[in-house]
Design a protein around this motif. Structure first.
Motif, PDB file in Angstrom:
ATOM      1  N   ALA A 301      40.424  47.293  38.446  1.00 37.74           N
ATOM      2  CA  ALA A 301      40.302  45.956  39.037  1.00 37.74           C
ATOM      3  C   ALA A 301      41.421  45.060  38.518  1.00 37.74           C
ATOM      4  CB  ALA A 301      38.948  45.350  38.701  1.00 37.74           C
ATOM      5  N   PHE A 302      42.119  44.407  39.414  1.00 42.37           N
ATOM      6  CA  PHE A 302      43.157  43.431  39.072  1.00 42.37           C
ATOM      7  C   PHE A 302      42.627  42.076  39.508  1.00 42.37           C
ATOM      8  CE2 PHE A 302      47.822  42.822  38.300  1.00 42.37           C
ATOM      9  CZ  PHE A 302      47.885  41.466  38.552  1.00 42.37           C
ATOM     10  N   GLN A 303      42.058  41.341  38.555  1.00 42.99           N
ATOM     11  CA  GLN A 303      41.528  40.025  38.903  1.00 42.99           C
ATOM     12  C   GLN A 303      42.683  39.034  38.953  1.00 42.99           C
ATOM     13  OE1 GLN A 303      38.768  37.963  36.259  1.00 42.99           O
ATOM     14  NE2 GLN A 303      37.584  37.293  38.019  1.00 42.99           N
ATOM     15  N   SER A 368      48.826  49.085  43.127  1.00 42.71           N
ATOM     16  CA  SER A 368      47.971  50.264  43.303  1.00 42.71           C
ATOM     17  C   SER A 368      46.507  50.030  42.939  1.00 42.71           C
ATOM     18  CB  SER A 368      48.503  51.426  42.445  1.00 42.71           C
ATOM     19  OG  SER A 368      48.446  51.096  41.058  1.00 42.71           O
ATOM     20  N   GLY A 369      46.196  48.903  42.293  1.00 38.23           N
ATOM     21  CA  GLY A 369      44.837  48.645  41.842  1.00 38.23           C
ATOM     22  C   GLY A 369      43.972  47.996  42.901  1.00 38.23           C
ATOM     23  N   THR A 370      42.814  47.481  42.460  1.00 43.81           N
ATOM     24  CA  THR A 370      41.864  46.827  43.355  1.00 43.81           C
ATOM     25  C   THR A 370      41.904  45.320  43.127  1.00 43.81           C
ATOM     26  OG1 THR A 370      40.395  48.759  43.239  1.00 43.81           O
ATOM     27  CG2 THR A 370      39.447  46.691  44.056  1.00 43.81           C
ATOM     28  N   PRO A 371      42.432  44.539  44.087  1.00 44.49           N
ATOM     29  CA  PRO A 371      42.481  43.087  43.901  1.00 44.49           C
ATOM     30  C   PRO A 371      41.078  42.486  43.880  1.00 44.49           C
ATOM     31  CG  PRO A 371      43.945  43.805  45.679  1.00 44.49           C
ATOM     32  CD  PRO A 371      43.047  44.964  45.350  1.00 44.49           C
ATOM     33  N   VAL A 372      40.827  41.635  42.895  1.00 41.32           N
ATOM     34  CA  VAL A 372      39.535  40.957  42.763  1.00 41.32           C
ATOM     35  C   VAL A 372      39.807  39.479  42.514  1.00 41.32           C
ATOM     36  CG1 VAL A 372      37.393  40.805  41.433  1.00 41.32           C
ATOM     37  CG2 VAL A 372      38.479  43.027  41.774  1.00 41.32           C
ATOM     38  N   PRO A 373      39.172  38.581  43.260  1.00 48.13           N
ATOM     39  CA  PRO A 373      39.426  37.150  43.078  1.00 48.13           C
ATOM     40  C   PRO A 373      38.720  36.594  41.848  1.00 48.13           C
ATOM     41  CG  PRO A 373      37.740  37.447  44.729  1.00 48.13           C
ATOM     42  CD  PRO A 373      38.205  38.836  44.345  1.00 48.13           C
ATOM     43  N   SER A 374      39.074  35.368  41.487  1.00 44.21           N
ATOM     44  CA  SER A 374      38.498  34.717  40.311  1.00 44.21           C
ATOM     45  C   SER A 374      38.002  33.326  40.662  1.00 44.21           C
ATOM     46  CB  SER A 374      39.551  34.608  39.202  1.00 44.21           C
ATOM     47  OG  SER A 374      39.145  33.694  38.198  1.00 44.21           O
ATOM     48  N   CYS A 375      36.752  33.039  40.314  1.00 43.56           N
ATOM     49  CA  CYS A 375      36.230  31.681  40.493  1.00 43.56           C
ATOM     50  C   CYS A 375      36.842  30.742  39.459  1.00 43.56           C
ATOM     51  CB  CYS A 375      34.711  31.680  40.375  1.00 43.56           C
ATOM     52  SG  CYS A 375      33.938  30.055  40.580  1.00 43.56           S
TER      53      CYS A 375
END
Length: 420
Positions: A301-303, A368-375
């Motif tokens: 996960a790439f936040q 290459s990772g999984t984009p994850v948003p941040s609150c």
């Protein structure tokens, strides 16, 4: 009413635009029009990155002059208050810094920023940016900001010497291993194994715990309504968060993130969960005795959080602002900015010359990772939602009431989640 200076700039700008294009046609390079760029980048690597963009802007946009509208304050707390006041009083800067994503929703609803979809096509950004990022930047049919660079939030920074003194020589892979290391550090005499700051830094930590316990997909669903805040998985994550919080410094609610980083640098803590902008702080302190790793259990996960710029609806110099945005969006602009700020280019085709070893690794993970948003940094939730979450965590930091925290987070989600 605009200030007299801004009104004068608008008049001068109108005259200048009769002789030159937004970026200068070369017909008259002597006419100068001011472009006010509002940010909270007042010092350190942030200012260095902004200065690099300003230098590039000066050469790419003859006839335009960069004017800094900087307001200092960690994470833009002060700047956002000043900006909102200015927008409400019809004194908008030409462009302002914002975290890309949901943080921009209130400005879009208020009609304070312009749709840049056409520019995305003209500047080739739809192909140069990851599709997932473009999707996150899209609101309805519009795109309202241009990312200058991307930071990663879910990074743990570790003091090598403190860990070695406690006999910890390996990177924890799971939440239980991480908590076990915190316990071992406490037994070895480290009073506060985890360096932590106030409200939004605690929200960052909670988010990393949630990603580990829920996984990237269910975590992202917390902000769209597909994952429930009042469910058992969130309850478990809050329990893990509470266990970790026990090993942080007791003055956490009074510290900003650089103060917490100082605890790590000074050897008073072993770990800090913080975004990769910490690298600039380490460099400024000439401290090299650290290592980094993804928060245990986060996997690939790439936040992300993206520093972006907008074109305000009431810009005195809209064409100059467009030239600033084009500079920000260019491969050269992304390289120059991120090399100094410590973030990485949002564009996948930007040159990587001059990036640090950590940045090159982050570029690889970003692609290459999984984009994850941040609150905590506005990509997953609106500013009012973020404020509600920060308030809930501030109360929990004092009371330790896990049920109250989950109830408050659930209430915030019900209030702020937008229905399709």
């Amino acid at each position: 009413m605009r200030s007299t200076g801004r009104a004068l700039a608008a008049v001068v700008g109108a005259a200048a635009l009769l002789l030159a294009s937004a970026c200068g046609s070369g017909e008259d390079d002597t006419a100068t029009t001011t472009v006010e760029v509002f940010t909270w980048w007042a010092d350190g690597g942030e200012k260095a990155g902004l200065d690099a963009l300003a230098d590039l802007f000066a050469s790419a946009c003859p006839g335009q002059r960069f004017e800094s509208g900087v307001v200092a304050g960690g994470a833009g707390v002060n700047a956002k208050q000043v900006l909102n006041a200015r927008l409400q009083h019809n004194d908008a800067p030409d462009t302002f810094q914002v975290h890309a994503g949901a943080e921009l929703l209130d400005h879009i609803d208020a009609g304070q920023v312009q749709d840049l979809s056409a520019e995305y096509g003209t500047w080739g950004l739809r192909d140069a940016l990851p599709a997932g990022l473009v999707a996150d930047l899209t609101v309805g049919d519009g795109i309202y900001s241009v990312p200058a660079g991307v930071h990663r939030a879910n990074v743990v920074w570790a003091n090598d010497q403190v860990l070695a003194d406690a006999g910890i020589l390996t990177v924890p892979k799971t939440m239980d291993e991480f908590i076990g290391n915190l316990e071992r550090l406490r037994r070895s005499g480290v009073e506060s194994p985890l360096a932590l700051g106030r409200d939004w830094t605690q929200l960052m930590l909670l988010e990393s715990v949630l990603i580990s316990d829920l996984g990237p997909k269910r975590f992202s669903g917390l902000f769209t309504g597909t994952t429930k805040w009042d469910g058992k998985p969130v309850r478990q994550a809050i329990g893990d968060f509470a266990r970790i919080l026990e090993f942080s410094n007791t003055d956490r609610d009074s510290l900003d993130w650089p103060d917490a980083t100082r605890l790590l640098i000074d050897g008073k803590a072993a770990y800090q969960l913080m975004g990769d902008w910490v690298a600039a702080e380490m460099a400024a302190a000439t401290f090299n005795g650290y290592d980094t790793f993804t928060f245990p259990g986060n996997g690939k996960a790439f936040q992300w959080m993206a520093d972006s710029f907008v074109l305000t609806t009431d810009a005195a110099n809209p064409e100059g602002a467009r030239c600033w945005l084009r500079t920000v969006a260019s491969p050269q602009g992304q390289q120059a900015f991120n090399r100094r700020k410590g973030s990485i280019p949002a564009r996948t085709d930007a040159p990587t010359d001059g990036l640090s070893e950590y940045q090159l690794e982050a570029v690889s993970i970003w692609q290459s990772g999984t984009p994850v948003p941040s609150c905590a940094h506005g990509s997953a939730c609106s500013q009012p939602w973020q404020n509600a979450a920060n308030a809930a965590l501030g109360a929990f930091s004092t009371s330790g009431d896990a049920a109250a925290l989950q109830s408050a987070l659930t209430a915030a989600a019900k209030q702020f989640i937008r229905q399709p």
